[in-house]
Design a protein around this motif. Structure first.
Motif, PDB file in Angstrom:
ATOM      1  N   ILE A 107       1.121 -21.295   1.927  1.00 27.01           N
ATOM      2  CA  ILE A 107       1.103 -21.202   3.378  1.00 27.01           C
ATOM      3  C   ILE A 107      -0.055 -20.698   4.137  1.00 27.01           C
ATOM      4  O   ILE A 107      -0.543 -21.349   5.132  1.00 27.01           O
ATOM      5  N   ALA A 108      -0.095 -19.538   3.789  1.00 27.23           N
ATOM      6  CA  ALA A 108      -1.072 -18.683   4.315  1.00 27.23           C
ATOM      7  C   ALA A 108      -1.492 -17.253   3.579  1.00 27.23           C
ATOM      8  O   ALA A 108      -0.681 -17.189   2.589  1.00 27.23           O
ATOM      9  N   LYS A 109      -2.806 -17.075   3.861  1.00 32.11           N
ATOM     10  CA  LYS A 109      -3.365 -15.856   2.874  1.00 32.11           C
ATOM     11  C   LYS A 109      -4.007 -15.005   4.006  1.00 32.11           C
ATOM     12  O   LYS A 109      -4.290 -15.261   5.108  1.00 32.11           O
ATOM     13  N   GLY A 110      -4.038 -13.745   3.678  1.00 34.06           N
ATOM     14  CA  GLY A 110      -4.589 -12.688   4.735  1.00 34.06           C
ATOM     15  C   GLY A 110      -5.016 -11.467   4.012  1.00 34.06           C
ATOM     16  O   GLY A 110      -4.701 -11.098   2.739  1.00 34.06           O
ATOM     17  N   THR A 111      -6.101 -10.974   4.560  1.00 34.87           N
ATOM     18  CA  THR A 111      -6.589  -9.531   3.991  1.00 34.87           C
ATOM     19  C   THR A 111      -6.587  -8.606   5.073  1.00 34.87           C
ATOM     20  O   THR A 111      -6.800  -8.963   6.157  1.00 34.87           O
ATOM     21  N   GLY A 112      -6.134  -7.527   4.857  1.00 34.52           N
ATOM     22  CA  GLY A 112      -5.955  -6.080   5.779  1.00 34.52           C
ATOM     23  C   GLY A 112      -6.578  -5.047   5.363  1.00 34.52           C
ATOM     24  O   GLY A 112      -6.844  -4.853   4.130  1.00 34.52           O
ATOM     25  N   THR A 113      -7.265  -4.117   6.239  1.00 35.80           N
ATOM     26  CA  THR A 113      -7.862  -3.031   5.919  1.00 35.80           C
ATOM     27  C   THR A 113      -7.151  -2.138   6.460  1.00 35.80           C
ATOM     28  O   THR A 113      -6.787  -2.106   7.757  1.00 35.80           O
ATOM     29  N   PHE A 114      -6.695  -0.768   6.081  1.00 39.82           N
ATOM     30  CA  PHE A 114      -5.679  -0.038   6.390  1.00 39.82           C
ATOM     31  C   PHE A 114      -6.150   1.525   6.468  1.00 39.82           C
ATOM     32  O   PHE A 114      -6.609   1.777   5.234  1.00 39.82           O
ATOM     33  N   LYS A 115      -5.857   2.248   7.404  1.00 36.77           N
ATOM     34  CA  LYS A 115      -6.121   3.523   7.151  1.00 36.77           C
ATOM     35  C   LYS A 115      -5.114   4.349   6.591  1.00 36.77           C
ATOM     36  O   LYS A 115      -3.809   4.207   7.027  1.00 36.77           O
ATOM     37  N   ILE A 116      -5.209   5.160   5.544  1.00 35.61           N
ATOM     38  CA  ILE A 116      -4.112   5.681   4.945  1.00 35.61           C
ATOM     39  C   ILE A 116      -4.004   7.119   5.872  1.00 35.61           C
ATOM     40  O   ILE A 116      -4.823   7.991   5.967  1.00 35.61           O
ATOM     41  N   LEU A 117      -2.887   7.519   6.213  1.00 35.33           N
ATOM     42  CA  LEU A 117      -2.474   8.454   6.986  1.00 35.33           C
ATOM     43  C   LEU A 117      -1.994   9.679   6.188  1.00 35.33           C
ATOM     44  O   LEU A 117      -0.858  10.135   5.902  1.00 35.33           O
ATOM     45  N   ARG A 118      -2.885  10.453   5.554  1.00 37.68           N
ATOM     46  CA  ARG A 118      -2.755  11.581   4.655  1.00 37.68           C
ATOM     47  C   ARG A 118      -2.569  12.765   5.526  1.00 37.68           C
ATOM     48  O   ARG A 118      -2.910  12.958   6.629  1.00 37.68           O
ATOM     49  N   LYS A 119      -1.657  13.703   5.111  1.00 39.54           N
ATOM     50  CA  LYS A 119      -1.043  14.873   5.854  1.00 39.54           C
ATOM     51  C   LYS A 119      -2.523  15.805   5.772  1.00 39.54           C
ATOM     52  O   LYS A 119      -2.657  16.238   4.579  1.00 39.54           O
ATOM     53  N   GLY A 120      -2.553  16.642   6.791  1.00 36.03           N
ATOM     54  CA  GLY A 120      -3.487  17.633   6.785  1.00 36.03           C
ATOM     55  C   GLY A 120      -4.881  17.118   6.668  1.00 36.03           C
ATOM     56  O   GLY A 120      -5.896  17.244   6.550  1.00 36.03           O
ATOM     57  N   LEU A 149       0.590  -1.240  -0.079  1.00 34.15           N
ATOM     58  CA  LEU A 149       0.088   0.066  -0.110  1.00 34.15           C
ATOM     59  C   LEU A 149       0.953   1.307  -0.051  1.00 34.15           C
ATOM     60  O   LEU A 149       0.652   2.200  -0.903  1.00 34.15           O
ATOM     61  N   ALA A 150       1.916   1.313   0.791  1.00 39.43           N
ATOM     62  CA  ALA A 150       2.800   2.631   0.834  1.00 39.43           C
ATOM     63  C   ALA A 150       3.471   2.901  -0.295  1.00 39.43           C
ATOM     64  O   ALA A 150       3.549   3.892  -0.944  1.00 39.43           O
ATOM     65  N   ARG A 151       3.992   1.596  -1.086  1.00 35.72           N
ATOM     66  CA  ARG A 151       4.730   1.697  -2.369  1.00 35.72           C
ATOM     67  C   ARG A 151       3.679   2.209  -3.498  1.00 35.72           C
ATOM     68  O   ARG A 151       4.179   3.030  -4.412  1.00 35.72           O
ATOM     69  N   HIS A 152       2.272   1.749  -3.302  1.00 33.18           N
ATOM     70  CA  HIS A 152       1.304   2.301  -4.238  1.00 33.18           C
ATOM     71  C   HIS A 152       0.984   3.900  -4.155  1.00 33.18           C
ATOM     72  O   HIS A 152       1.061   4.606  -5.054  1.00 33.18           O
ATOM     73  N   THR A 153       0.749   4.108  -2.732  1.00 32.66           N
ATOM     74  CA  THR A 153       0.247   5.404  -2.548  1.00 32.66           C
ATOM     75  C   THR A 153       1.244   6.438  -2.319  1.00 32.66           C
ATOM     76  O   THR A 153       1.103   7.613  -2.317  1.00 32.66           O
ATOM     77  N   GLY A 154       2.486   6.030  -1.946  1.00 29.90           N
ATOM     78  CA  GLY A 154       3.600   6.976  -1.131  1.00 29.90           C
ATOM     79  C   GLY A 154       3.300   7.555  -0.145  1.00 29.90           C
ATOM     80  O   GLY A 154       3.915   8.513   0.596  1.00 29.90           O
ATOM     81  N   LEU A 211      -8.897   0.699  -3.252  1.00 27.87           N
ATOM     82  CA  LEU A 211      -8.279   1.817  -2.711  1.00 27.87           C
ATOM     83  C   LEU A 211      -9.199   3.084  -2.624  1.00 27.87           C
ATOM     84  O   LEU A 211      -9.582   3.379  -3.681  1.00 27.87           O
ATOM     85  N   GLY A 212      -9.310   3.626  -1.342  1.00 23.54           N
ATOM     86  CA  GLY A 212     -10.195   4.724  -1.286  1.00 23.54           C
ATOM     87  C   GLY A 212      -9.362   6.009  -0.878  1.00 23.54           C
ATOM     88  O   GLY A 212      -8.082   5.727  -0.826  1.00 23.54           O
ATOM     89  N   TYR A 213     -10.162   6.907  -0.514  1.00 18.79           N
ATOM     90  CA  TYR A 213      -9.224   8.108   0.010  1.00 18.79           C
ATOM     91  C   TYR A 213      -8.722   8.172   1.110  1.00 18.79           C
ATOM     92  O   TYR A 213      -7.443   8.490   1.684  1.00 18.79           O
ATOM     93  N   LYS A 214      -9.655   7.506   2.108  1.00 15.39           N
ATOM     94  CA  LYS A 214      -9.053   7.247   3.578  1.00 15.39           C
ATOM     95  C   LYS A 214      -8.559   5.861   3.910  1.00 15.39           C
ATOM     96  O   LYS A 214      -7.938   5.688   5.078  1.00 15.39           O
ATOM     97  N   SER A 215      -8.950   4.855   3.310  1.00 11.07           N
ATOM     98  CA  SER A 215      -8.694   3.648   3.671  1.00 11.07           C
ATOM     99  C   SER A 215      -8.352   2.588   2.395  1.00 11.07           C
ATOM    100  O   SER A 215      -8.952   3.198   1.327  1.00 11.07           O
ATOM    101  N   ALA A 216      -7.873   1.422   2.584  1.00 13.70           N
ATOM    102  CA  ALA A 216      -7.785   0.484   1.596  1.00 13.70           C
ATOM    103  C   ALA A 216      -8.173  -0.710   2.006  1.00 13.70           C
ATOM    104  O   ALA A 216      -7.617  -1.143   3.259  1.00 13.70           O
ATOM    105  N   THR A 217      -8.091  -1.639   1.368  1.00 13.63           N
ATOM    106  CA  THR A 217      -8.104  -3.356   1.447  1.00 13.63           C
ATOM    107  C   THR A 217      -7.197  -4.014   0.729  1.00 13.63           C
ATOM    108  O   THR A 217      -7.070  -3.745  -0.428  1.00 13.63           O
TER     109      THR A 217
END
Length: 110
Positions: A97-110, A43-48, A78-84
């Motif tokens: 061996i394993a699979k996983g899914t995560g939901t992340f809050k994107i920490l945008r500045k300001g 996610l970080a690689r994609h959004t910066g 990929l949304g403005y504030k969150s991503a799966t």
């Protein structure tokens, strides 16, 4: 962690005795850690932008006792504030061996 030319990232782990549970197989916390790391890195690689994990779901598919594991991830939404993001950990034979899914809050500045 390595970055591919196509912009993807992978996490590689050479299994050691310290990664085992008392039954002599890879501890579930190692799976979860690998997945959380690869999902956030993709996610970080994609959004910066940095992000933080809101939820993480891990499905343990096969036991492993030795070798090298590789984790990769795909952004599902990929949304403005969150991503799966979805990830998979594979062994050297190509077994999931394993699979996983995560939901992340994107920490945008300001």
């Amino acid at each position: 962690m390595t970055e591919a030319e196509d912009g993807g990232v992978t996490v590689v782990l050479d299994i050691d005795e310290k990664h085992m549970n008392r039954n002599g197989i890879l501890h579930g916390g190692v799976h979860a850690t690998m997945l959380d790391n690869i999902l956030g890195a993709a996610l970080a690689r994609h959004t910066g932008m940095p992000s933080t994990t809101i939820s993480l779901n891990v499905n343990y598919l096969a036991p492993v006792k030795k070798g090298r594991l590789t984790a990769s991830a795909t952004i599902l939404q990929l949304g403005y504030k969150s991503a799966t993001v979805e990830g998979v950990i594979m062994d050297t034979e190509g077994t999931a061996i394993a699979k996983g899914t995560g939901t992340f809050k994107i920490l945008r500045k300001g």
